[in-house]
Design a protein around this motif. Structure first.
Motif, PDB file in Angstrom:
ATOM      1  N   GLN A  80       0.800  -1.213  -0.040  1.00 39.18           N
ATOM      2  CA  GLN A  80      -0.006  -0.111   0.201  1.00 39.18           C
ATOM      3  C   GLN A  80       0.806   1.209  -0.092  1.00 39.18           C
ATOM      4  OE1 GLN A  80      -3.360  -0.089  -0.081  1.00 39.18           O
ATOM      5  NE2 GLN A  80      -3.302  -2.346  -0.371  1.00 39.18           N
ATOM      6  N   GLY A  81       0.695   2.099  -0.933  1.00 40.61           N
ATOM      7  CA  GLY A  81       1.359   3.484  -0.866  1.00 40.61           C
ATOM      8  C   GLY A  81       2.813   3.144  -1.127  1.00 40.61           C
ATOM      9  N   ILE A  82       3.387   2.151  -2.040  1.00 41.46           N
ATOM     10  CA  ILE A  82       4.800   1.950  -2.159  1.00 41.46           C
ATOM     11  C   ILE A  82       5.325   2.683  -3.159  1.00 41.46           C
ATOM     12  CG2 ILE A  82       6.291   0.089  -2.936  1.00 41.46           C
ATOM     13  CD1 ILE A  82       4.987  -0.262  -0.148  1.00 41.46           C
ATOM     14  N   PRO A  83       6.602   3.174  -3.014  1.00 48.96           N
ATOM     15  CA  PRO A  83       7.078   4.336  -4.059  1.00 48.96           C
ATOM     16  C   PRO A  83       7.476   3.214  -5.075  1.00 48.96           C
ATOM     17  CG  PRO A  83       8.362   4.602  -1.778  1.00 48.96           C
ATOM     18  CD  PRO A  83       7.425   3.473  -1.763  1.00 48.96           C
ATOM     19  N   VAL A  84       7.303   4.003  -6.646  1.00 48.14           N
ATOM     20  CA  VAL A  84       7.580   3.298  -7.728  1.00 48.14           C
ATOM     21  C   VAL A  84       8.788   2.824  -7.865  1.00 48.14           C
ATOM     22  CG1 VAL A  84       7.683   3.596 -10.162  1.00 48.14           C
ATOM     23  CG2 VAL A  84       5.629   3.978  -8.947  1.00 48.14           C
ATOM     24  N   SER A 120      -5.378   5.651   0.421  1.00 50.05           N
ATOM     25  CA  SER A 120      -4.660   6.570   0.923  1.00 50.05           C
ATOM     26  C   SER A 120      -3.214   6.389   0.981  1.00 50.05           C
ATOM     27  CB  SER A 120      -5.132   7.424   2.176  1.00 50.05           C
ATOM     28  OG  SER A 120      -4.117   7.851   2.858  1.00 50.05           O
ATOM     29  N   ALA A 121      -2.096   7.204   0.664  1.00 46.74           N
ATOM     30  CA  ALA A 121      -0.860   7.122   0.694  1.00 46.74           C
ATOM     31  C   ALA A 121      -0.239   7.523   2.305  1.00 46.74           C
ATOM     32  CB  ALA A 121      -0.046   7.772  -0.382  1.00 46.74           C
ATOM     33  N   ASP A 122      -1.018   7.737   3.261  1.00 47.25           N
ATOM     34  CA  ASP A 122      -0.564   8.119   4.385  1.00 47.25           C
ATOM     35  C   ASP A 122       0.472   7.369   4.954  1.00 47.25           C
ATOM     36  OD1 ASP A 122      -0.397   8.735   6.990  1.00 47.25           O
ATOM     37  OD2 ASP A 122      -2.200   7.845   7.997  1.00 47.25           O
TER      38      ASP A 122
END
Length: 298
Positions: free
Chosen positions: A80-84, A185-187
């Protein structure tokens, strides 16, 4: 599906395509996508079938939908919300070849080590990933995991998966901006990083990590409460995983959380950082003086 309780394996039938169209066009988008993944995974003998979605800027990605076979552990909440940048190797392959097939996770190339470790943590033995592009960028990945045993998917199965991937993406694009598909969300407070603990792994909140140091072929993750975990990831692997807006490399063997920097001592031409709370004091490599100066604004 054939007889009651029986799961038919093989290519998709005309009835399957009719079902897919109904699920993706007429049902709640999330429910329709999950049902479509279940049909694909069952027919094509996968242990997991999943959707990964990217933000418009192609900076972060999320696992938004997943189907798992009976007895297989789900991974939906883990990506979840991992940097590319953490998936650089697979993204290069998706752009170059239009697919990534990993027939044996144990034999992945050395430069994919960080990604390999994550797949091994999830128990993946083989993987198929297919991209869906929008405006020249990857907008979705859709694919399969084989967990129980290694798997090579047939070309016809791959082409069917690619066709359904485009239908799923179209459904999520059309209805994902309203009350349809979810987009998490990228919280950063809710992000988890999995690190080794004995023979297994533990989920460490990203917000708890203070700094990371190289230790031979391993790295040591230092977190709040003086906790330490040893990892097989390299410092370079961590650079791709950790969000750049929160962490800074200060040495070829160290990365620190910027908000944890308490003091910078530049006396005698040798730079040293003190991290809060309670130390430690870390040297800053000469090659990293410039980037750190820009980061701290002096």
């Amino acid at each position: 599906m054939g007889e009651e309780g029986e799961i038919r394996e093989g290519t998709l039938s005309g009835e399957d395509w009719k079902s897919l169209a109904g699920w993706l066009l007429h049902e709640n988008a999330d429910e329709g996508v999950t049902r479509a993944l279940g049909l694909l995974g069952s027919r094509h003998v996968a242990d997991r079938a999943w959707v990964i979605r990217y933000d418009d800027a192609f900076t972060l990605f999320w696992n938004t939908h997943e189907w798992v076979a009976p007895g297989i552990s789900p991974q939906l909440g883990e990506v979840q919300g991992i940097p590319v940048d953490a998936g650089l190797w697979i993204h290069e392959g998706l752009h170059r070849d239009g697919r990534v097939e990993i027939r044996d996770v144990a034999n992945m190339p050395r430069r994919a080590r960080g990604f390999q470790l994550e797949l091994q943590r999830q128990g993946v033995r083989s993987l198929l990933a297919l991209p869906v592009f929008r405006a020249g960028k990857i907008a979705f990945q859709i694919g399969y995991d084989a967990v129980r045993e290694k798997r090579v998917w047939e070309e016809e199965e791959i082409l069917e998966c690619a066709e359904v991937a485009n239908l799923i993406a179209r459904s999520l694009w059309i209805r994902g901006n309203g009350d349809g598909a979810s987009f998490p969300s990228a919280d950063p407070e809710s992000r988890l990083i999995h690190v080794r603990s004995g023979a297994g792994s533990v989920a460490l909140p990203l917000s708890e990590i203070l700094w990371i140091e190289a230790s031979g072929d391993y790295t040591v993750v230092h977190s709040k409460g003086r906790q330490r975990q040893t990892e097989r990831r390299s410092v370079r692997d961590w650079e791709g995983i950790l969000p750049k807006e929160e962490f800074q490399r200060i040495h070829r063997g160290a990365i620190v959380r910027v908000s944890a920097i308490q003091r910078l001592d530049r006396s005698g031409g040798k730079w040293r950082l003190t991290l809060a709370p309670d130390g430690p004091v870390l040297p800053v490599g000469r090659a990293y003086h410039g980037p750190l100066r820009l980061r701290l604004g002096f």
